[in-house]
Design an enzyme around this catalytic site. Sequence first.
Site, PDB file in Angstrom:
ATOM      1  N   HIS A 176      -7.175   4.464  -4.918  1.00 17.94           N
ATOM      2  CA  HIS A 176      -8.593   4.626  -4.397  1.00 17.94           C
ATOM      3  C   HIS A 176      -8.753   6.392  -4.475  1.00 17.94           C
ATOM      4  O   HIS A 176      -7.807   7.048  -4.293  1.00 17.94           O
ATOM      5  CB  HIS A 176      -8.645   4.157  -2.967  1.00 17.94           C
ATOM      6  CG  HIS A 176      -7.642   4.759  -1.984  1.00 17.94           C
ATOM      7  ND1 HIS A 176      -7.813   5.948  -1.245  1.00 17.94           N
ATOM      8  CD2 HIS A 176      -6.837   3.885  -1.106  1.00 17.94           C
ATOM      9  CE1 HIS A 176      -6.912   6.049  -0.406  1.00 17.94           C
ATOM     10  NE2 HIS A 176      -6.414   4.927  -0.330  1.00 17.94           N
ATOM     11  N   GLU A 217     -13.805   4.743   5.467  1.00 13.14           N
ATOM     12  CA  GLU A 217     -12.826   5.164   6.276  1.00 13.14           C
ATOM     13  C   GLU A 217     -13.505   5.418   7.757  1.00 13.14           C
ATOM     14  O   GLU A 217     -14.333   5.796   8.000  1.00 13.14           O
ATOM     15  CB  GLU A 217     -12.296   6.608   5.558  1.00 13.14           C
ATOM     16  CG  GLU A 217     -11.247   7.173   6.737  1.00 13.14           C
ATOM     17  CD  GLU A 217      -9.844   6.171   6.727  1.00 13.14           C
ATOM     18  OE1 GLU A 217     -10.007   5.248   7.334  1.00 13.14           O
ATOM     19  OE2 GLU A 217      -8.992   7.029   6.383  1.00 13.14           O
ATOM     20  N   ASP A 264      -5.997  10.594  -3.283  1.00 14.14           N
ATOM     21  CA  ASP A 264      -6.540  11.476  -2.619  1.00 14.14           C
ATOM     22  C   ASP A 264      -8.051  11.684  -3.342  1.00 14.14           C
ATOM     23  O   ASP A 264      -8.740  10.742  -3.397  1.00 14.14           O
ATOM     24  CB  ASP A 264      -5.812  12.762  -2.583  1.00 14.14           C
ATOM     25  CG  ASP A 264      -4.799  12.700  -1.547  1.00 14.14           C
ATOM     26  OD1 ASP A 264      -4.743  12.002  -0.570  1.00 14.14           O
ATOM     27  OD2 ASP A 264      -3.558  13.448  -1.853  1.00 14.14           O
ATOM     28  N   ASP A 274      -2.942   5.503  -2.613  1.00 11.32           N
ATOM     29  CA  ASP A 274      -3.977   6.678  -2.306  1.00 11.32           C
ATOM     30  C   ASP A 274      -3.782   7.634  -3.298  1.00 11.32           C
ATOM     31  O   ASP A 274      -2.573   8.427  -3.389  1.00 11.32           O
ATOM     32  CB  ASP A 274      -3.485   7.023  -1.117  1.00 11.32           C
ATOM     33  CG  ASP A 274      -4.387   8.147  -0.335  1.00 11.32           C
ATOM     34  OD1 ASP A 274      -5.299   8.721  -1.068  1.00 11.32           O
ATOM     35  OD2 ASP A 274      -4.015   8.717   0.740  1.00 11.32           O
ATOM     36  N   CYS A 320      -6.452  13.845   6.977  1.00 11.06           N
ATOM     37  CA  CYS A 320      -6.246  12.749   7.166  1.00 11.06           C
ATOM     38  C   CYS A 320      -7.753  12.092   7.762  1.00 11.06           C
ATOM     39  O   CYS A 320      -8.355  12.800   8.460  1.00 11.06           O
ATOM     40  CB  CYS A 320      -5.133  12.608   8.416  1.00 11.06           C
ATOM     41  SG  CYS A 320      -5.241  10.833   9.098  1.00 11.06           S
ATOM     42  N   TYR A 361       0.871  -1.064  -0.045  1.00  7.78           N
ATOM     43  CA  TYR A 361      -0.170  -0.083   0.041  1.00  7.78           C
ATOM     44  C   TYR A 361       0.767   1.053   0.052  1.00  7.78           C
ATOM     45  O   TYR A 361       1.910   1.217   0.749  1.00  7.78           O
ATOM     46  CB  TYR A 361      -0.880   0.054   1.248  1.00  7.78           C
ATOM     47  CG  TYR A 361      -1.916   1.252   1.425  1.00  7.78           C
ATOM     48  CD1 TYR A 361      -2.796   1.558   0.211  1.00  7.78           C
ATOM     49  CD2 TYR A 361      -1.628   2.385   2.104  1.00  7.78           C
ATOM     50  CE1 TYR A 361      -3.661   2.486   0.511  1.00  7.78           C
ATOM     51  CE2 TYR A 361      -2.476   3.303   2.233  1.00  7.78           C
ATOM     52  CZ  TYR A 361      -3.603   3.308   1.570  1.00  7.78           C
ATOM     53  OH  TYR A 361      -4.350   4.553   1.336  1.00  7.78           O
ATOM     54  N   GLU A 364     -11.347   9.390  -3.006  1.00  4.74           N
ATOM     55  CA  GLU A 364     -12.324   9.995  -1.973  1.00  4.74           C
ATOM     56  C   GLU A 364     -13.197  10.860  -2.074  1.00  4.74           C
ATOM     57  O   GLU A 364     -13.012  11.530  -3.259  1.00  4.74           O
ATOM     58  CB  GLU A 364     -11.414  10.095  -0.639  1.00  4.74           C
ATOM     59  CG  GLU A 364     -10.571  11.302  -0.744  1.00  4.74           C
ATOM     60  CD  GLU A 364      -9.264  11.511   0.316  1.00  4.74           C
ATOM     61  OE1 GLU A 364      -9.369  12.285   1.157  1.00  4.74           O
ATOM     62  OE2 GLU A 364      -8.562  10.661   0.342  1.00  4.74           O
ATOM     63  N   ASP A 405      -0.673  16.027   5.469  1.00  6.35           N
ATOM     64  CA  ASP A 405      -1.589  15.543   4.624  1.00  6.35           C
ATOM     65  C   ASP A 405      -2.876  16.147   4.466  1.00  6.35           C
ATOM     66  O   ASP A 405      -3.829  15.769   5.086  1.00  6.35           O
ATOM     67  CB  ASP A 405      -2.045  13.818   5.200  1.00  6.35           C
ATOM     68  CG  ASP A 405      -2.961  13.032   4.074  1.00  6.35           C
ATOM     69  OD1 ASP A 405      -2.824  13.452   2.829  1.00  6.35           O
ATOM     70  OD2 ASP A 405      -3.450  12.348   4.625  1.00  6.35           O
ATOM     71  N   ASN A 462      -8.825  -0.147   7.297  1.00  4.24           N
ATOM     72  CA  ASN A 462      -7.750   0.859   7.525  1.00  4.24           C
ATOM     73  C   ASN A 462      -7.198   0.692   8.912  1.00  4.24           C
ATOM     74  O   ASN A 462      -7.978   1.407   9.861  1.00  4.24           O
ATOM     75  CB  ASN A 462      -7.919   2.385   7.171  1.00  4.24           C
ATOM     76  CG  ASN A 462      -6.749   3.256   7.315  1.00  4.24           C
ATOM     77  OD1 ASN A 462      -5.480   2.818   7.572  1.00  4.24           O
ATOM     78  ND2 ASN A 462      -6.920   4.522   7.133  1.00  4.24           N
ATOM     79  N   ARG A 502     -12.983   5.526  -1.708  1.00  2.69           N
ATOM     80  CA  ARG A 502     -12.946   5.485  -0.435  1.00  2.69           C
ATOM     81  C   ARG A 502     -14.199   6.880   0.053  1.00  2.69           C
ATOM     82  O   ARG A 502     -14.175   7.854  -0.844  1.00  2.69           O
ATOM     83  CB  ARG A 502     -11.785   6.274   0.275  1.00  2.69           C
ATOM     84  CG  ARG A 502     -11.757   6.828   1.588  1.00  2.69           C
ATOM     85  CD  ARG A 502     -10.238   7.233   1.888  1.00  2.69           C
ATOM     86  NE  ARG A 502     -10.320   8.406   2.967  1.00  2.69           N
ATOM     87  CZ  ARG A 502      -9.272   8.906   3.136  1.00  2.69           C
ATOM     88  NH1 ARG A 502      -7.938   8.453   3.080  1.00  2.69           N
ATOM     89  NH2 ARG A 502      -9.356   9.940   4.165  1.00  2.69           N
TER      90      ARG A 502
END
Length: 301
Positions: A116, A191, A91, A89, A126, A48, A118, A62, A213, A161
């Site tokens: 992924h 999440e 974002d 990721d 985060c 990952y 989101e 982040d 996660n 996500r």
Amino acid sequence: MLYSSITPEKKREALRASLTSGHIQQFPGAFNPLSARLIEDKGFDGVYISGAVLANDLGMPDIGLTTLTEVATRAGQIARMTDLPSLVDADTGFGEPMNVARTVQELENAGLAGCHIEDQFNPKRCGHLDGKNVVDTDTAAKRIRAAADGRRDPNFLVMARTDIRGTDTLQAAQERAKALVDAGADAIFPEAMRDLTEFEAIRNAVDVPILANMTEFGKSELFSIADLESVGVNMVIYPVTLLRSAMGAAERTLETIKADGTQQGAVTSMQTRARLYELVDYEAYNQFDTSVFNFQVPGGR
């Protein structure tokens, strides 16, 4: 030696097959290419690549400051160093739907097995922090639809996500997950679920693989793979675990040097020269030049 001999296309096929194997897949987070090698060496299922780790590695929080170029480049460097499939990721997709489509193609070019995307606003934060904001269902669905339509390899995994549980009810999270699957998501990343029953609720809402996660210091308890498998979770990630472990060790070593004037007290906890050379496959490079590895490695394992 050098890079993986397995093509990105084969890695994508392997990832899809693994998610329907009936066994939960463990994907520790790599913070650099060498750590991806270590993950493979220890027998894990995949790698990952966390957006938080990529940002933190650049010395930034982040909050959406990294660019597509930075993410695709670093993720590609990590993915090419292992035979395992790598999930990155992405974002919020780095822009509007057209940008999301380009993001997917750049990640395909970089050799990733999937990504992924989101449903937070940008700038994001985060997923285990308070104060998140999510976009409406239509906007979230457009991102996923653009990602699914934009890919050229049908086996490139588009995972959605959703952070909506941080701002709304579990039922809202179930409804959002269903909408994202309808938009083309191959898998769902719910999440900040609060307990196993919430993971189970998402599992019951959709018929695609779901991810858990297991990040330290977050909203979710650190469940075992047996716990997660019992409620139908297909994949578990440990996104920042290795970075936190490495930085913790580095900090303790620096404190030893500062206090003692030498690193001698920390040497026994370090990775040895022999183990490092083993991970980078130093000896294999001898096939190009027999003078490359014609010495005895000092020190033990």
